[in-house]
Design a protein around this motif. Structure first.
Motif, PDB file in Angstrom:
ATOM      1  N   LEU A  15       0.656  -0.951   0.076  1.00 44.99           N
ATOM      2  CA  LEU A  15       0.254   0.101   0.057  1.00 44.99           C
ATOM      3  C   LEU A  15       0.851   1.506   0.014  1.00 44.99           C
ATOM      4  N   GLY A  16       1.666   1.290   0.958  1.00 48.41           N
ATOM      5  CA  GLY A  16       2.816   2.635   0.586  1.00 48.41           C
ATOM      6  C   GLY A  16       3.416   2.454  -0.450  1.00 48.41           C
ATOM      7  N   GLN A  17       3.912   2.446  -1.335  1.00 45.21           N
ATOM      8  CA  GLN A  17       4.515   2.049  -2.831  1.00 45.21           C
ATOM      9  C   GLN A  17       3.199   2.544  -3.648  1.00 45.21           C
ATOM     10  N   VAL A  18       2.038   2.011  -3.379  1.00 45.69           N
ATOM     11  CA  VAL A  18       1.021   2.292  -4.040  1.00 45.69           C
ATOM     12  C   VAL A  18       0.038   4.060  -4.251  1.00 45.69           C
ATOM     13  N   ALA A  19       0.574   4.069  -3.541  1.00 44.61           N
ATOM     14  CA  ALA A  19       0.414   5.910  -2.508  1.00 44.61           C
ATOM     15  C   ALA A  19       1.648   6.184  -3.178  1.00 44.61           C
ATOM     16  N   GLN A  20       2.504   6.146  -2.717  1.00 45.32           N
ATOM     17  CA  GLN A  20       4.249   6.647  -3.743  1.00 45.32           C
ATOM     18  C   GLN A  20       3.807   6.718  -5.621  1.00 45.32           C
ATOM     19  N   SER A  40       0.506  16.311  -0.269  1.00 47.20           N
ATOM     20  CA  SER A  40      -0.184  15.458  -0.410  1.00 47.20           C
ATOM     21  C   SER A  40      -0.417  14.045   0.554  1.00 47.20           C
ATOM     22  N   PHE A  41      -1.549  14.368   0.454  1.00 55.52           N
ATOM     23  CA  PHE A  41      -2.159  13.054   0.881  1.00 55.52           C
ATOM     24  C   PHE A  41      -1.674  11.772   0.864  1.00 55.52           C
ATOM     25  N   TRP A  42      -1.275  11.445  -0.395  1.00 52.24           N
ATOM     26  CA  TRP A  42      -0.740  10.195  -0.789  1.00 52.24           C
ATOM     27  C   TRP A  42       0.706   9.790  -0.626  1.00 52.24           C
ATOM     28  N   LEU A  43       1.172  10.874  -0.590  1.00 51.41           N
ATOM     29  CA  LEU A  43       3.270  11.110   0.297  1.00 51.41           C
ATOM     30  C   LEU A  43       2.622  11.149   1.367  1.00 51.41           C
ATOM     31  N   TRP A  44       1.485  11.223   2.504  1.00 52.97           N
ATOM     32  CA  TRP A  44       2.261  11.135   3.718  1.00 52.97           C
ATOM     33  C   TRP A  44       1.393   9.485   4.480  1.00 52.97           C
ATOM     34  N   LEU A  45       0.331   9.316   3.519  1.00 53.71           N
ATOM     35  CA  LEU A  45      -0.658   7.975   3.227  1.00 53.71           C
ATOM     36  C   LEU A  45       0.949   6.801   3.109  1.00 53.71           C
ATOM     37  N   ALA A  46       2.005   6.646   1.901  1.00 49.98           N
ATOM     38  CA  ALA A  46       3.438   6.369   1.531  1.00 49.98           C
ATOM     39  C   ALA A  46       4.126   5.464   3.249  1.00 49.98           C
ATOM     40  N   MET A  47       3.897   7.424   3.690  1.00 45.93           N
ATOM     41  CA  MET A  47       4.961   7.049   4.841  1.00 45.93           C
ATOM     42  C   MET A  47       4.169   6.682   6.331  1.00 45.93           C
ATOM     43  N   ALA A  48       3.168   6.592   6.061  1.00 48.52           N
ATOM     44  CA  ALA A  48       2.914   6.170   7.680  1.00 48.52           C
ATOM     45  C   ALA A  48       2.921   4.654   7.215  1.00 48.52           C
ATOM     46  N   CYS A  49       1.738   4.008   5.659  1.00 48.59           N
ATOM     47  CA  CYS A  49       2.223   2.436   5.887  1.00 48.59           C
ATOM     48  C   CYS A  49       3.385   1.826   5.120  1.00 48.59           C
ATOM     49  N   LEU A  50       4.610   3.154   4.966  1.00 50.85           N
ATOM     50  CA  LEU A  50       5.691   2.442   5.393  1.00 50.85           C
ATOM     51  C   LEU A  50       6.264   2.125   6.663  1.00 50.85           C
ATOM     52  N   GLY A  51       6.029   3.121   7.531  1.00 55.83           N
ATOM     53  CA  GLY A  51       6.862   3.360   8.261  1.00 55.83           C
ATOM     54  C   GLY A  51       6.069   2.239   9.610  1.00 55.83           C
ATOM     55  N   LEU A  52       4.994   1.943   9.284  1.00 54.78           N
ATOM     56  CA  LEU A  52       4.129   1.140  10.051  1.00 54.78           C
ATOM     57  C   LEU A  52       4.949  -0.582   9.627  1.00 54.78           C
ATOM     58  N   LEU A  55       7.974  -1.817  11.209  1.00 53.88           N
ATOM     59  CA  LEU A  55       7.201  -1.768  12.728  1.00 53.88           C
ATOM     60  C   LEU A  55       7.171  -2.849  12.370  1.00 53.88           C
ATOM     61  N   GLY A  56       6.580  -3.111  11.737  1.00 55.42           N
ATOM     62  CA  GLY A  56       5.612  -4.959  11.440  1.00 55.42           C
ATOM     63  C   GLY A  56       6.997  -5.280  11.362  1.00 55.42           C
ATOM     64  N   TRP A  57       7.885  -5.660  10.289  1.00 52.76           N
ATOM     65  CA  TRP A  57       8.809  -5.967   9.783  1.00 52.76           C
ATOM     66  C   TRP A  57      10.176  -6.668  10.985  1.00 52.76           C
ATOM     67  N   LEU A  58       9.747  -5.503  11.857  1.00 54.66           N
ATOM     68  CA  LEU A  58      10.682  -5.346  12.842  1.00 54.66           C
ATOM     69  C   LEU A  58      10.432  -6.961  14.112  1.00 54.66           C
ATOM     70  N   LEU A  59       9.102  -7.080  14.505  1.00 58.53           N
ATOM     71  CA  LEU A  59       7.934  -8.138  14.686  1.00 58.53           C
ATOM     72  C   LEU A  59       8.291  -8.923  14.701  1.00 58.53           C
ATOM     73  N   VAL A  60       8.374  -9.013  12.921  1.00 54.58           N
ATOM     74  CA  VAL A  60       8.946 -10.359  12.011  1.00 54.58           C
ATOM     75  C   VAL A  60       9.634 -11.105  12.625  1.00 54.58           C
ATOM     76  N   LEU A  61      11.082 -10.040  12.368  1.00 53.70           N
ATOM     77  CA  LEU A  61      12.376 -10.462  12.832  1.00 53.70           C
ATOM     78  C   LEU A  61      12.617 -10.757  14.269  1.00 53.70           C
ATOM     79  N   GLN A  62      11.521 -10.526  15.495  1.00 53.16           N
ATOM     80  CA  GLN A  62      11.010 -10.904  15.973  1.00 53.16           C
ATOM     81  C   GLN A  62      10.835 -12.787  16.685  1.00 53.16           C
ATOM     82  N   ARG A  63      10.047 -13.323  15.730  1.00 57.44           N
ATOM     83  CA  ARG A  63       9.598 -14.201  15.338  1.00 57.44           C
ATOM     84  C   ARG A  63       9.836 -15.147  14.339  1.00 57.44           C
TER      85      ARG A  63
END
Length: 114
Positions: A15-20, A40-52, A55-63
């Motif tokens: 979703l972040g890539q699509v928003a970019q 740009s709404f789309w740029l902010w959406l991209a940054m939010a999705c990529l940031g989240l 964080l999700g990726w870091l949790l995956v790497l813990q597991r």
């Protein structure tokens, strides 16, 4: 739970890539400048999705072991290909679809090892 987290991370990254892409399409080929880009709404959406997604990726790497987790990000190639075809109406040739099928097969094979 770990697999849902991994799928969610892939979804957020996609979703972040699509928003970019949506953001830059609105710029009509020329960068509008930093201040205009930051409105740009789309740029902010991209940054939010990529940031989240990060964080999700870091949790995956813990597991999961990185040797299993990282190849699963190949799902992003599949998701982005689908988005490019159905959201942006881009043409995808048969060789690309074959590559997507091979990536999916690899993800399934590696997922069975975990």
């Amino acid at each position: 739970m770990t697999w849902l987290l991994l799928l969610g991370t892939c979804g957020l990254t996609c979703l972040g890539q699509v928003a970019q892409k949506c953001a830059v399409e609105r710029w009509h080929g020329t960068f509008p400048g930093v201040l205009a880009a930051l409105r740009s709404f789309w740029l902010w959406l991209a940054m939010a999705c990529l940031g989240l997604g990060l964080l999700g990726w870091l949790l995956v790497l813990q597991r999961l072991e990185v040797g299993i987790a990282y190849p699963m990000l190949g799902l992003n190639v599949v998701l982005i290909t689908l988005a490019s075809r159905f959201v942006f109406k881009e043409s995808i040739d048969a060789v690309h679809w074959l590559g997507v099928a091979l990536i999916l097969a690899g993800v399934v094979l590696l997922g069975r090892q975990a």
